[in-house]
Enzyme design. Sequence first.
Site, PDB file in Angstrom:
ATOM      1  N   ASN A   7      41.460  -3.798  83.002  1.00 55.25           N
ATOM      2  CA  ASN A   7      42.227  -3.219  84.100  1.00 55.25           C
ATOM      3  C   ASN A   7      41.302  -2.464  85.045  1.00 55.25           C
ATOM      4  O   ASN A   7      40.211  -2.038  84.684  1.00 55.25           O
ATOM      5  CB  ASN A   7      43.314  -2.280  83.554  1.00 55.25           C
ATOM      6  CG  ASN A   7      44.283  -1.873  84.649  1.00 55.25           C
ATOM      7  OD1 ASN A   7      43.968  -1.015  85.455  1.00 55.25           O
ATOM      8  ND2 ASN A   7      45.428  -2.524  84.715  1.00 55.25           N
ATOM      9  N   SER A   8      41.781  -2.305  86.263  1.00 54.94           N
ATOM     10  CA  SER A   8      40.949  -1.693  87.308  1.00 54.94           C
ATOM     11  C   SER A   8      40.589  -0.248  86.989  1.00 54.94           C
ATOM     12  O   SER A   8      39.667   0.300  87.552  1.00 54.94           O
ATOM     13  CB  SER A   8      41.704  -1.736  88.631  1.00 54.94           C
ATOM     14  OG  SER A   8      42.940  -1.056  88.500  1.00 54.94           O
ATOM     15  N   HIS A  43      53.640  -2.693 103.635  1.00 57.48           N
ATOM     16  CA  HIS A  43      52.786  -2.580 102.439  1.00 57.48           C
ATOM     17  C   HIS A  43      51.653  -1.611 102.695  1.00 57.48           C
ATOM     18  O   HIS A  43      50.908  -1.762 103.658  1.00 57.48           O
ATOM     19  CB  HIS A  43      52.212  -3.953 102.059  1.00 57.48           C
ATOM     20  CG  HIS A  43      51.402  -3.921 100.801  1.00 57.48           C
ATOM     21  ND1 HIS A  43      50.145  -4.462 100.714  1.00 57.48           N
ATOM     22  CD2 HIS A  43      51.671  -3.395  99.587  1.00 57.48           C
ATOM     23  CE1 HIS A  43      49.673  -4.284  99.484  1.00 57.48           C
ATOM     24  NE2 HIS A  43      50.576  -3.631  98.790  1.00 57.48           N
ATOM     25  N   HIS A  44      51.552  -0.595 101.840  1.00 55.37           N
ATOM     26  CA  HIS A  44      50.460   0.379 101.887  1.00 55.37           C
ATOM     27  C   HIS A  44      49.698   0.358 100.573  1.00 55.37           C
ATOM     28  O   HIS A  44      50.038   1.084  99.645  1.00 55.37           O
ATOM     29  CB  HIS A  44      51.009   1.811 102.080  1.00 55.37           C
ATOM     30  CG  HIS A  44      51.571   2.086 103.432  1.00 55.37           C
ATOM     31  ND1 HIS A  44      52.281   3.220 103.707  1.00 55.37           N
ATOM     32  CD2 HIS A  44      51.498   1.393 104.598  1.00 55.37           C
ATOM     33  CE1 HIS A  44      52.652   3.216 104.980  1.00 55.37           C
ATOM     34  NE2 HIS A  44      52.197   2.114 105.551  1.00 55.37           N
ATOM     35  N   GLU A  45      48.717  -0.494 100.472  1.00 55.30           N
ATOM     36  CA  GLU A  45      47.824  -0.382  99.317  1.00 55.30           C
ATOM     37  C   GLU A  45      46.857   0.752  99.632  1.00 55.30           C
ATOM     38  O   GLU A  45      46.200   0.744 100.675  1.00 55.30           O
ATOM     39  CB  GLU A  45      47.064  -1.688  99.083  1.00 55.30           C
ATOM     40  CG  GLU A  45      45.989  -1.600  97.991  1.00 55.30           C
ATOM     41  CD  GLU A  45      46.534  -1.125  96.660  1.00 55.30           C
ATOM     42  OE1 GLU A  45      47.499  -1.717  96.160  1.00 55.30           O
ATOM     43  OE2 GLU A  45      46.009  -0.126  96.109  1.00 55.30           O
ATOM     44  N   HIS A  59      53.738   1.211  93.424  1.00 57.45           N
ATOM     45  CA  HIS A  59      53.079   0.484  92.341  1.00 57.45           C
ATOM     46  C   HIS A  59      51.884   1.272  91.824  1.00 57.45           C
ATOM     47  O   HIS A  59      51.225   1.961  92.586  1.00 57.45           O
ATOM     48  CB  HIS A  59      52.638  -0.901  92.836  1.00 57.45           C
ATOM     49  CG  HIS A  59      53.771  -1.886  92.877  1.00 57.45           C
ATOM     50  ND1 HIS A  59      53.688  -3.155  92.376  1.00 57.45           N
ATOM     51  CD2 HIS A  59      55.048  -1.757  93.330  1.00 57.45           C
ATOM     52  CE1 HIS A  59      54.846  -3.792  92.534  1.00 57.45           C
ATOM     53  NE2 HIS A  59      55.677  -2.962  93.123  1.00 57.45           N
ATOM     54  N   GLU A 117      56.496   0.194  89.962  1.00 60.69           N
ATOM     55  CA  GLU A 117      55.972  -0.832  89.069  1.00 60.69           C
ATOM     56  C   GLU A 117      55.717  -0.128  87.745  1.00 60.69           C
ATOM     57  O   GLU A 117      56.570  -0.105  86.882  1.00 60.69           O
ATOM     58  CB  GLU A 117      54.694  -1.444  89.633  1.00 60.69           C
ATOM     59  CG  GLU A 117      54.203  -2.610  88.790  1.00 60.69           C
ATOM     60  CD  GLU A 117      52.824  -3.082  89.247  1.00 60.69           C
ATOM     61  OE1 GLU A 117      52.617  -4.279  89.298  1.00 60.69           O
ATOM     62  OE2 GLU A 117      51.948  -2.225  89.546  1.00 60.69           O
ATOM     63  N   GLU A 128      53.005 -10.268  87.920  1.00 62.01           N
ATOM     64  CA  GLU A 128      51.681 -10.719  88.375  1.00 62.01           C
ATOM     65  C   GLU A 128      50.781 -11.136  87.218  1.00 62.01           C
ATOM     66  O   GLU A 128      49.954 -12.033  87.354  1.00 62.01           O
ATOM     67  CB  GLU A 128      51.003  -9.631  89.210  1.00 62.01           C
ATOM     68  CG  GLU A 128      50.772  -8.332  88.451  1.00 62.01           C
ATOM     69  CD  GLU A 128      50.269  -7.202  89.345  1.00 62.01           C
ATOM     70  OE1 GLU A 128      50.200  -7.392  90.574  1.00 62.01           O
ATOM     71  OE2 GLU A 128      49.957  -6.133  88.812  1.00 62.01           O
TER      72      GLU A 128
END
Lengths: 728, 728
Positions: free
Chosen positions: A209-210, A429-431, A499, A518, A524
């Site tokens: 994972n990141s 969308h705001h990543e 998320h 999330e 995903e």
Amino acid sequence: MNRIKLLTITCLFSITSMAQVMVDESTKMLYSPDESVFLWFSIDGGRPYYSVSYKQQPVVKKSYLGLELAKDKHASKGLEETDLMGDFQLVDTKKSTFDETWQPVWGETREIRNNYNELAVTLKQRETNRIMILRFRVYDDGVGFRYEFPQQPDLNYFIIKEEHTQFAMAGDHTAWWIPGDYDTQEQETQESKLSEIRSRFHDAVNWSNSSVSVFSETGVQTSLQMKSADGLYINIHEAACVDYATMHLNLDDKTMTFESWLTPDATGLKGFMQTPCQTPWRTVMVSDDARDMLSSNLILNLNEPCKIEDTSWIHPTKYCGVWWEMIVGKSTWSYTDDFLSVDLDRTNYQTAKPNGRHGANTENVKRYIDFAAKNGLDQVLVEGWNIGWEDWFGHWKEYVFDFVTPYPDFDLWELNNYAKKKGVKLMMHHETSSSVTNYEQHLEKAFNFMNRWGYDAVKTGYVGDIIPRGDHHYSQSMNKHYMHVVEEAAKHRIMVNAHEATRPTGLCRTYPNLIGNESARGTEYEAFGGNRPDHTVILPFTRLQGGPMDYTPGILETQLNTWSDNKNQVNTTLVGQLALYVTMYSPLQMVADLPENYAKYADAFQFIRDVPCNWEQSIYLEAEPARYVTVARKAPYEGVDCWYVGGKCNEDGHTSVIKLDFLETDGYYNCTIYADAKNAHYKKNPKAYTIQKKRVKKGDILKIKQAPGGGFAMSLYEANPSLKAVIR
Amino acid sequence: MNRIKLLTITCLFSITSMAQVMVDESTKMLYSPDESVFLWFSIDGGRPYYSVSYKQQPVVKKSYLGLELAKDKHASKGLEETDLMGDFQLVDTKKSTFDETWQPVWGETREIRNNYNELAVTLKQRETNRIMILRFRVYDDGVGFRYEFPQQPDLNYFIIKEEHTQFAMAGDHTAWWIPGDYDTQEQETQESKLSEIRSRFHDAVNWSNSSVSVFSETGVQTSLQMKSADGLYINIHEAACVDYATMHLNLDDKTMTFESWLTPDATGLKGFMQTPCQTPWRTVMVSDDARDMLSSNLILNLNEPCKIEDTSWIHPTKYCGVWWEMIVGKSTWSYTDDFLSVDLDRTNYQTAKPNGRHGANTENVKRYIDFAAKNGLDQVLVEGWNIGWEDWFGHWKEYVFDFVTPYPDFDLWELNNYAKKKGVKLMMHHETSSSVTNYEQHLEKAFNFMNRWGYDAVKTGYVGDIIPRGDHHYSQSMNKHYMHVVEEAAKHRIMVNAHEATRPTGLCRTYPNLIGNESARGTEYEAFGGNRPDHTVILPFTRLQGGPMDYTPGILETQLNTWSDNKNQVNTTLVGQLALYVTMYSPLQMVADLPENYAKYADAFQFIRDVPCNWEQSIYLEAEPARYVTVARKAPYEGVDCWYVGGKCNEDGHTSVIKLDFLETDGYYNCTIYADAKNAHYKKNPKAYTIQKKRVKKGDILKIKQAPGGGFAMSLYEANPSLKAVIR
């Protein structure tokens, strides 16, 4: 009645006496309204403790309560670093009863009853004279309790080194757990005995994972679902985690005692408190029927009522989006392959060579808008619309996105106009790439931008390690950030779907514009290697306890290599994907597959077109963690009785026997059943399904077979509704 | 000329040969334009190094250059954590010359010449193929150099564990130093040999400061002023510290070699870099005349030109304020004594009982506005105008201030109107309490609020430990914050005067709306126990090298107990305070004492009324660190030659001999001299002064005696100016 109570207490004494507990004047006891749940509180050598039983079976054995404080170098008096662990005496007790029914802005049911008995014990620390209140609320399906700290001269500010709240289990239960981690929740759930956690821990961690920060080989996350050998279902979680760190549980696997383990910030400290204040509620849900775990509203009830006055702008939302095609790898978030790295202030996109695979291009987005308009979807999420994606991840980079500058091939004006004409909205969308410093600097401008262009919902993302560097995703400071975003969004009449943010704790009651999260392993991962078939029959018991999940179901083309180079296969049957719209409650439901894939399965897709994402009533018909979940939900249509039923099972398959006694009228119902075909199998034959239409009536019994990794979906429409039928 | 060069080089060889240096093909040499400063660069076993000499005397002996990198867990390749310390070879050399004259928006002089010779060496790391450029600029009064990292596949992102830039001193110099510290600069300067730093370190730390983080017993801050036994003045600092941590110097006191020591953030790491990028300039100023240290523009010249297009709204500002009365303890920032602690969202100020000592009340502020209007001051700073001060400090509290809500007794509307009518502006105050997270969340609203009410300048403050917790005042992330505030302020046409922020490095050239900084021990300490009399004759050599200081001079009533309960005495004479308006250059000058105190010394106050805070020309007449500073400055009036001269000395007193050859016309000048009386003494008789008016002319010599801890101030007005005289 008194005699029954006496008997019960006698039984409890036998339980507590096993733990060598004395009943003295500091001992307080409390039943839930229907007397199935019983709480015991007392003080042992100055240390407060509690225990919980359910129908005379021990649920939480003698468990101590307390907080360890850190030295506050800023404190003028030494007192503030004296632990709140012991030396307590009881100075006051208050018991009360509460019974109220309230209406959520959106939810599984139109009304929620909040009925509990409350015990508030006021404790005084002898040496320091400091006051701490423990407030217990005993429900028929569990207990919530929290620490409260009134404002007082000798407890004004304090720093929490650790909260030491114990949950002593009465046996080596089966547990559905994921590794405790300060930075990721996207793990596959493990099913094991508590005693097996340690040996299975390492392999349970999603090391790729990141952002991974595990802290103990017996550390697990909440909500933690357990089942005792005697068939008790026990769930530990928390409610209303506001201005406080997210709690993990660390297991002493000799005594089977969990203890709270908070998420630290960059200093390693875990809480910065100013009185008056309180901790979140620590919750223990219990029942001998697994369905009660799913229908419980204990966590929502422990949250504060809605703080948003005008909620007219908050609405359940079904959406599609330019997303799955990037997740699967057919198109990209990025616009070009030209750049080694990006500096938003200097990189020139106008002269860059497009990579030809950018998903969020005007033409492609229009295709999704057309699809949404044609199929009654409310919104179209577009990821990768804004500059920065060539270099957004993996370097602890701060200035990753500005949230307002579209790529050259994304015609913002044209697309918002086009969508408006078609009666659809784009979803923002705001990543953030976890660069929270950067997001907070741009937040006001980004929300103003959304207001200007007519967006009313944003999907936020927190992939990667947090900036401010050293902080963690679930610390008090980050939890404050997520709340800050939700509150600022509300001022702009914007709904938030966050998320990678902290797992929810029922805050959507108070801030219903937090329409989704999330905070777990989503669809995903089906494209990254797969979710186990039982994943979605565990999540309702665990992740969904705190609030809805944007799981992004609806992948009908489960074999990804049919339209991409991705070799993965979604680990459900096609019908299993339909079922998720009913079994995984959310007011925000994605229709995640590509328009062209839905075109291939138009008859099955009809269910997704039809199914609402807000409900009048929900009745859990069958449930067993990691095995199956079957639920019937009444659509919120006035003047017509209309139900949707969904069933989902694990890799073993399941046969549901459904008695239609929940139907409210005596006439016939038009029933459509989407079922796995006989030979269906999530791996070998996932797309074999049948669609059966028939007339049924109240009391009928339906037997529906779910394939391994499969499910079913069903709609039931009253055949002769009144002419006034409208959507509520 | 060639022969002289050869001789010089020969001499240098003898110096360098002492250090066993070989001249090979990687050796590069460069003179300053007038050949007084000489730079040597070479590579030794793959490690780059340099040395500097001045008129053939060694200034910096062989000193290595390099960066140690930290493991980047995000990096996809291992390369990015290979240090940039060695294995280098020279692959390119560029020499060039630059000579330009530019005009600062405000400054000590109207024009600044930027004249240097440049050497840029491109180095390649053999194993990694990575390119690093070292750029040296050699001025007649010193050297600046920096590391540059072009964008390249194998050096895209990297993390700095430490910068290892050496400055090897040629002897055990006398140094004026303050302890290296990540969180405070408000120390009393120590004068000692380099070899004595270690033994004096502990006592040199201001342990009672709100935030102290020392890191090494031989760690000191820049700008560091030194003097060699041979009479060379050497100063080490940095220029253009942007997106990088502030540098300290750590001394190896066996070899007298300093090495850079950057300020870490909460992770302990020191720099997060994305190529293309560069470090700040590392500066070594040198001269055999102390006055050159003060007149040098090396640091401004190494900064980028002004980035603000329209600078018409930026103006030098003389101001008074509701401030000193709180510092001294006569009044308070807070409004009430009612609260144990404050929660801005819940605390009710309207019902609170005023403490009767709140300084920022409408009536008192009007008194200051009247005073400003009457005496030609531009603005009135008001501290304690906004709610929160009852509980602003000492608890690492996050939500301390909202920057927009006035106290009930501060009539925002009335006061801004009143000031406007009188031709005066109020000056905003934003104390952040170092809660940077909170300030950034409120920044846009706070600046909009200022625009709405007509404020155009803000004093910011960063007292206490930083939030995000664990970070430090001078880290890369905090330096980015300070720049963010300056840039956002510029968008709102707001000037910034930042207190407790990072010591400046000449950034006011690029962002002239950064009109002031504190970043050192200011006048306030006179009320906390005192500054040594030599303090203000050290600061021009150290703190002021990077930019102006809001020192807040003008305390004419030096004996605080005459009007308050404060027993401290300001450690200068009254005239010494006047002198500071000339000797401590700043475009922002406070008139810090109370109106009633100025009324007591109206004749002396006349100098403060008259003196400008922007200059056409500045000529340093006398200077010796910690001993005395005398400077003549030409007022920026067109059509009239008008000069102000100030002299300040330490506790030994000083007699200045001033030749008036700087006057530009041959006619008479009206000269007013404010001097210490014969028996004046900063402790025993501080307020004894004389004011002498006389006519002088160019070439006259004036002998002026400064008392111990005293000074003098003088104005010279051309007696017969043209009628066109206007302020420029």
